[in-house]
Design a protein around this motif. Structure first.
Motif, PDB file in Angstrom:
ATOM      1  N   THR A 131       0.607  -0.903   0.211  1.00 55.95           N
ATOM      2  CA  THR A 131       0.081   0.032  -0.212  1.00 55.95           C
ATOM      3  C   THR A 131       1.053   0.951  -0.090  1.00 55.95           C
ATOM      4  O   THR A 131       1.823   1.362   1.409  1.00 55.95           O
ATOM      5  N   PRO A 132       1.254   1.693  -1.514  1.00 53.52           N
ATOM      6  CA  PRO A 132       2.272   2.761  -1.552  1.00 53.52           C
ATOM      7  C   PRO A 132       1.821   4.211  -0.563  1.00 53.52           C
ATOM      8  O   PRO A 132       2.658   4.855  -0.139  1.00 53.52           O
ATOM      9  N   ASN A 133       0.501   5.063  -0.827  1.00 54.66           N
ATOM     10  CA  ASN A 133      -0.480   5.866   0.629  1.00 54.66           C
ATOM     11  C   ASN A 133      -0.933   5.572   1.218  1.00 54.66           C
ATOM     12  O   ASN A 133      -2.595   5.641   1.375  1.00 54.66           O
ATOM     13  N   PRO A 134      -0.154   4.478   2.664  1.00 54.39           N
ATOM     14  CA  PRO A 134      -1.532   4.007   3.540  1.00 54.39           C
ATOM     15  C   PRO A 134      -1.887   4.941   4.477  1.00 54.39           C
ATOM     16  O   PRO A 134      -3.807   4.509   4.552  1.00 54.39           O
ATOM     17  N   SER A 135      -1.951   6.001   4.586  1.00 54.02           N
ATOM     18  CA  SER A 135      -2.919   7.448   5.084  1.00 54.02           C
ATOM     19  C   SER A 135      -3.547   7.592   4.525  1.00 54.02           C
ATOM     20  O   SER A 135      -4.775   8.017   4.467  1.00 54.02           O
ATOM     21  N   GLU A 136      -3.877   7.072   3.062  1.00 49.79           N
ATOM     22  CA  GLU A 136      -4.857   7.585   2.167  1.00 49.79           C
ATOM     23  C   GLU A 136      -5.740   6.906   1.925  1.00 49.79           C
ATOM     24  O   GLU A 136      -6.723   6.557   1.472  1.00 49.79           O
ATOM     25  N   SER A 137      -5.613   5.373   2.854  1.00 49.00           N
ATOM     26  CA  SER A 137      -6.146   3.710   1.930  1.00 49.00           C
ATOM     27  C   SER A 137      -7.611   4.000   2.849  1.00 49.00           C
ATOM     28  O   SER A 137      -7.224   4.236   4.475  1.00 49.00           O
ATOM     29  N   GLU A 138      -8.319   2.906   2.482  1.00 48.82           N
ATOM     30  CA  GLU A 138      -9.385   2.738   3.540  1.00 48.82           C
ATOM     31  C   GLU A 138      -8.830   1.477   4.155  1.00 48.82           C
ATOM     32  O   GLU A 138      -9.361   1.550   5.193  1.00 48.82           O
ATOM     33  N   LEU A 139      -7.927   0.475   4.035  1.00 46.59           N
ATOM     34  CA  LEU A 139      -7.354   0.146   4.874  1.00 46.59           C
ATOM     35  C   LEU A 139      -7.011  -0.076   6.307  1.00 46.59           C
ATOM     36  O   LEU A 139      -7.592  -0.648   7.120  1.00 46.59           O
ATOM     37  N   LEU A 140      -6.605   1.545   6.563  1.00 42.05           N
ATOM     38  CA  LEU A 140      -5.638   2.026   7.948  1.00 42.05           C
ATOM     39  C   LEU A 140      -7.370   2.399   9.532  1.00 42.05           C
ATOM     40  O   LEU A 140      -6.345   1.470  10.295  1.00 42.05           O
ATOM     41  N   PRO A 141      -8.594   2.582   8.731  1.00 39.40           N
ATOM     42  CA  PRO A 141      -8.936   2.880   9.955  1.00 39.40           C
ATOM     43  C   PRO A 141      -9.369   2.103  10.276  1.00 39.40           C
ATOM     44  O   PRO A 141      -9.708   0.737   9.470  1.00 39.40           O
ATOM     45  N   GLY A 142      -9.922   2.205  11.738  1.00 46.35           N
ATOM     46  CA  GLY A 142     -10.452   0.661  11.557  1.00 46.35           C
ATOM     47  C   GLY A 142     -10.102   0.542  13.823  1.00 46.35           C
ATOM     48  O   GLY A 142      -9.223   1.425  13.975  1.00 46.35           O
ATOM     49  N   ARG A 143     -10.198  -1.233  13.740  1.00 48.79           N
ATOM     50  CA  ARG A 143      -9.310  -1.273  15.365  1.00 48.79           C
ATOM     51  C   ARG A 143      -8.579  -2.913  14.877  1.00 48.79           C
ATOM     52  O   ARG A 143      -8.690  -3.007  13.900  1.00 48.79           O
ATOM     53  N   GLN A 193      -5.785  -1.085  18.729  1.00 47.20           N
ATOM     54  CA  GLN A 193      -5.939   0.466  19.101  1.00 47.20           C
ATOM     55  C   GLN A 193      -6.910   0.875  17.922  1.00 47.20           C
ATOM     56  O   GLN A 193      -7.518   0.014  17.119  1.00 47.20           O
ATOM     57  N   VAL A 194      -7.382   2.281  18.017  1.00 48.43           N
ATOM     58  CA  VAL A 194      -8.377   1.895  17.252  1.00 48.43           C
ATOM     59  C   VAL A 194      -8.241   3.680  15.932  1.00 48.43           C
ATOM     60  O   VAL A 194      -7.576   4.863  16.767  1.00 48.43           O
ATOM     61  N   LEU A 195      -8.081   3.616  15.069  1.00 51.37           N
ATOM     62  CA  LEU A 195      -7.752   5.277  14.361  1.00 51.37           C
ATOM     63  C   LEU A 195      -9.618   5.118  13.419  1.00 51.37           C
ATOM     64  O   LEU A 195      -9.735   4.792  13.320  1.00 51.37           O
ATOM     65  N   ASP A 196     -10.137   6.049  14.209  1.00 48.14           N
ATOM     66  CA  ASP A 196     -10.773   6.585  13.340  1.00 48.14           C
ATOM     67  C   ASP A 196     -10.147   8.157  12.635  1.00 48.14           C
ATOM     68  O   ASP A 196     -10.091   8.886  13.102  1.00 48.14           O
ATOM     69  N   GLU A 222      -5.817  12.920  19.901  1.00 51.61           N
ATOM     70  CA  GLU A 222      -6.223  13.815  19.333  1.00 51.61           C
ATOM     71  C   GLU A 222      -5.477  13.682  17.556  1.00 51.61           C
ATOM     72  O   GLU A 222      -4.707  14.211  17.490  1.00 51.61           O
ATOM     73  N   ILE A 223      -6.362  13.100  16.399  1.00 52.13           N
ATOM     74  CA  ILE A 223      -5.290  13.526  15.040  1.00 52.13           C
ATOM     75  C   ILE A 223      -5.280  14.485  14.865  1.00 52.13           C
ATOM     76  O   ILE A 223      -6.612  15.078  14.704  1.00 52.13           O
TER      77      ILE A 223
END
Length: 310
Positions: A131-143, A193-196, A222-223
């Motif tokens: 995943t070249p751009n993890p911060s922009e990927s829909e895979l990153l959020p979640g638990r 971890q929970v990334l929202d 807070e992000i």
């Protein structure tokens, strides 16, 4: 040169009123330049310009075969590379297991052997991030369940020690969160971890000790910024305990108790970052702002105490 006999058919197929046959010939050698229509036009006028049709077809056939072979070779290399990466990912997950030392012990590895191999696999996977751009990927959020982390000094750190938190925040001490992974798994059943990244923009570290003591500990952050393609910046802003059982009695509503760390008074020391260096559907590897490496697996279990209203 041009010939009036073949020119009308070629021009009709190309959709132009006039066209030089020499130009048509040159376009044949540009891969997929005009596709089927161009090939048909050249075949129609090939005999008129002195280029035998069989020779032209042989030339086009060789080019198609070459491109097809190249695509197949690239496909096989890609499949082989992906297979090797997934093998490494599976080996890493088998070593770190459910985030306890017993996972590696069941496989017959000592702690030192396990740590060394885990670090090797992590370093290798970081070079093969799918995943070249993890911060922009829909895979990153979640638990994400924390399975392993490594940095010198974890053996002497306690998550529940205010002194260890002081060393971490004010000095260069290791993160107390690590002790919950490499420490006593009889007290803590899991850490996740929970990334929202929605409107709430929050990052939670959840310590689940509900089986042993009937509660969880939540450290809130807070992000503040998505810094580049892989880095998330955050600021610790508070923490609290939630208990659904006290003194052996189940509570109708979870009791909330503040966590005694004054994050608001820490200034810049409460700021942190998380650089995701590997991200797939099931595995995430992130590096903290102080160099701690975290290995996490997507969490499938539900919250023992719901966090939706907190």
């Amino acid at each position: 040169r041009e010939t009036t006999q073949a020119k009308p058919l070629a021009c009709r197929l190309l959709g132009k009123r006039s066209y030089a046959i020499s130009n048509i010939e040159s376009l044949v050698f540009r891969p997929a330049a005009l596709g089927f229509a161009l090939r048909m036009a050249v075949r129609a006028c090939s005999s008129a310009v002195g280029f035998p049709r069989t020779k032209l077809e042989a030339h086009l056939g060789r080019r198609r075969a070459k491109h097809t072979t190249t695509r197949c070779n690239r496909s096989r290399l890609h499949c082989s590379s992906t297979s090797q990466r997934l093998d490494k990912q599976d080996e890493l997950l088998s070593l770190v297991g459910d985030g306890s030392l017993e996972s590696a012990a069941r496989l017959g590895f000592s702690r030192n052997e396990t740590n060394q191999r885990v670090e090797e696999l992590v370093a290798s996977l970081q070079l093969e991030n799918p995943t070249p751009n993890p911060s922009e990927s829909e895979l990153l959020p979640g638990r994400w369940r924390l399975l392993s982390s490594f940095k010198p000094g974890t053996a002497t750190v306690s998550f529940f020690s205010l002194q260890d938190w002081n060393n971490y925040l004010f000095n260069n001490g290791p993160s107390p969160v690590q002790s919950l992974v490499v420490g006593n798994s009889k007290t803590v059943s899991r850490v996740y971890q929970v990334l929202d990244l929605s409107d709430k923009k929050r990052f939670l570290n959840v310590v689940d000790f509900s089986e042993a003591s009937g509660g969880i500990l939540v450290i809130e952050a807070e992000i503040t910024e998505l810094d580049g393609p892989s880095n998330i910046k955050f600021r610790f802003c508070g923490g609290f305990f939630l208990f659904n059982r006290l003194f052996g009695r189940k509570l109708d509503k979870p009791a909330k108790v503040p966590y005694p760390v004054p994050f608001d008074l820490l200034g810049d020391r409460a700021n942190g970052g998380l650089d995701t260096t590997y991200l797939s559907e099931d595995l995430r590897i992130s590096v903290g702002s102080k160099g701690t490496v975290f290995v996490l697996q997507r969490e499938q279990e539900t919250d023992s105490i719901s966090l939706d209203s907190y």
